[in-house]
Design a protein around this motif. Structure first.
Motif, short mmCIF file in Angstrom:
data_model
loop_
_atom_site.label_atom_id
_atom_site.label_comp_id
_atom_site.label_asym_id
_atom_site.label_seq_id
_atom_site.Cartn_x
_atom_site.Cartn_y
_atom_site.Cartn_z
N ARG A 124 -9.35 -7.12 -10.54
CA ARG A 124 -9.06 -7.66 -11.87
C ARG A 124 -8.28 -6.69 -12.74
O ARG A 124 -7.95 -7.00 -13.89
N GLY A 125 -7.99 -5.50 -12.23
CA GLY A 125 -7.24 -4.50 -12.99
C GLY A 125 -8.06 -3.77 -14.02
O GLY A 125 -7.51 -3.12 -14.91
N GLU A 126 -9.37 -3.86 -13.92
CA GLU A 126 -10.26 -3.19 -14.88
C GLU A 126 -10.54 -1.74 -14.49
O GLU A 126 -11.03 -0.97 -15.32
N ARG A 127 -10.29 -1.39 -13.25
CA ARG A 127 -10.49 -0.02 -12.75
C ARG A 127 -9.22 0.40 -12.02
O ARG A 127 -8.43 -0.43 -11.59
N HIS A 128 -9.06 1.70 -11.85
CA HIS A 128 -7.92 2.26 -11.13
C HIS A 128 -8.45 3.11 -9.98
O HIS A 128 -9.36 3.92 -10.19
N ALA A 129 -7.87 2.94 -8.81
CA ALA A 129 -8.34 3.66 -7.63
C ALA A 129 -7.57 4.96 -7.43
O ALA A 129 -6.37 5.03 -7.72
N THR A 130 -8.25 5.96 -6.92
CA THR A 130 -7.60 7.20 -6.51
C THR A 130 -6.98 6.98 -5.13
O THR A 130 -7.31 6.00 -4.44
N LEU A 131 -6.11 7.88 -4.72
CA LEU A 131 -5.55 7.79 -3.36
C LEU A 131 -6.65 7.88 -2.32
O LEU A 131 -6.60 7.20 -1.29
N SER A 132 -7.64 8.69 -2.57
CA SER A 132 -8.77 8.81 -1.65
C SER A 132 -9.48 7.46 -1.50
O SER A 132 -9.86 7.06 -0.40
N LYS A 133 -9.65 6.75 -2.60
CA LYS A 133 -10.31 5.45 -2.56
C LYS A 133 -9.42 4.43 -1.84
O LYS A 133 -9.91 3.60 -1.08
N VAL A 134 -8.10 4.50 -2.05
CA VAL A 134 -7.18 3.61 -1.33
C VAL A 134 -7.30 3.87 0.17
O VAL A 134 -7.28 2.93 0.97
N ASP A 135 -7.45 5.14 0.57
CA ASP A 135 -7.68 5.46 1.98
C ASP A 135 -8.92 4.74 2.50
O ASP A 135 -8.88 4.11 3.57
N ASP A 136 -10.01 4.83 1.75
CA ASP A 136 -11.28 4.20 2.16
C ASP A 136 -11.13 2.68 2.26
O ASP A 136 -11.57 2.06 3.23
N LEU A 137 -10.53 2.08 1.24
CA LEU A 137 -10.37 0.63 1.22
C LEU A 137 -9.46 0.17 2.35
O LEU A 137 -9.72 -0.85 3.00
N SER A 138 -8.41 0.92 2.60
CA SER A 138 -7.46 0.59 3.67
C SER A 138 -8.13 0.62 5.04
O SER A 138 -7.82 -0.20 5.90
N GLU A 139 -9.02 1.58 5.22
CA GLU A 139 -9.74 1.67 6.49
C GLU A 139 -10.56 0.41 6.73
O GLU A 139 -10.56 -0.15 7.83
N VAL A 140 -11.24 -0.06 5.70
CA VAL A 140 -12.03 -1.30 5.82
C VAL A 140 -11.10 -2.48 6.12
O VAL A 140 -11.44 -3.36 6.92
N LEU A 141 -9.93 -2.49 5.50
CA LEU A 141 -8.97 -3.58 5.70
C LEU A 141 -8.29 -3.50 7.07
O LEU A 141 -7.68 -4.48 7.51
N GLY A 142 -8.35 -2.34 7.72
CA GLY A 142 -7.66 -2.15 8.98
C GLY A 142 -6.17 -2.02 8.80
O GLY A 142 -5.38 -2.40 9.68
N LEU A 143 -5.76 -1.47 7.65
CA LEU A 143 -4.35 -1.30 7.32
C LEU A 143 -4.05 0.15 7.00
O LEU A 143 -4.94 0.89 6.54
N HIS A 144 -2.81 0.56 7.18
CA HIS A 144 -2.39 1.90 6.78
C HIS A 144 -2.39 1.95 5.25
O HIS A 144 -1.97 0.97 4.60
N PRO A 145 -2.84 3.04 4.65
CA PRO A 145 -2.83 3.13 3.18
C PRO A 145 -1.45 2.90 2.57
O PRO A 145 -1.34 2.33 1.48
N ALA A 146 -0.39 3.29 3.26
CA ALA A 146 0.96 3.07 2.74
C ALA A 146 1.27 1.57 2.67
O ALA A 146 2.03 1.14 1.80
N THR A 147 0.69 0.79 3.56
CA THR A 147 0.88 -0.66 3.53
C THR A 147 0.27 -1.23 2.26
O THR A 147 0.88 -2.05 1.57
N VAL A 148 -0.94 -0.80 1.94
CA VAL A 148 -1.62 -1.27 0.73
C VAL A 148 -0.84 -0.81 -0.50
O VAL A 148 -0.63 -1.60 -1.43
N ALA A 149 -0.39 0.44 -0.50
CA ALA A 149 0.39 0.94 -1.64
C ALA A 149 1.69 0.16 -1.79
O ALA A 149 2.06 -0.24 -2.90
N ALA A 150 2.39 -0.06 -0.69
CA ALA A 150 3.65 -0.82 -0.75
C ALA A 150 3.40 -2.22 -1.27
O ALA A 150 4.17 -2.74 -2.09
N LEU A 151 2.34 -2.84 -0.81
CA LEU A 151 2.01 -4.19 -1.26
C LEU A 151 1.81 -4.25 -2.77
O LEU A 151 2.13 -5.26 -3.41
#
Length: 100
Positions: free
Chosen positions: A41-68
């Protein structure tokens, strides 16, 4: 369509989660459902470390999530190609700058 200049991680996370068939609860090992909901909802902002964690759960490279996060939602093929061309050119320039 123009590339986004400001990231939209929330919609990107929601889009990736839906495409990968992952629920907010599936992030339980790395985040609470509430935190993921707040990110989406845009109420919080993730750190790169958190994007790494979330990407792992998604089964995606963190750069894919960032690019998206810098693409229109839903992403279209032309916008994806433009973003990849920009990233390729910038990475090539950076990688060769110190090696001339």
């Amino acid at each position: 369509m123009k590339l986004l200049r400001k990231n939209a991680l929330g919609p990107a996370l929601r889009c990736a989660r839906s495409a990968q068939g992952v629920s907010q609860e599936d992030f339980g090992a790395v985040s609470s459902r509430t935190y993921v909901s707040q990110l989406e909802r845009g109420e919080r902002h993730a750190t790169l470390s958190k994007v790494d964690d979330l990407s792992e759960v998604l089964g995606l490279h963190p750069a894919t999530v960032a690019a998206l996060a810098y693409l229109p939602h839903p992403p279209d093929l032309a916008a994806i190609e433009r973003l990849l061309a920009t990233i390729r050119a910038e990475l090539t320039s950076i990688s060769t700058a110190g090696h001339a």
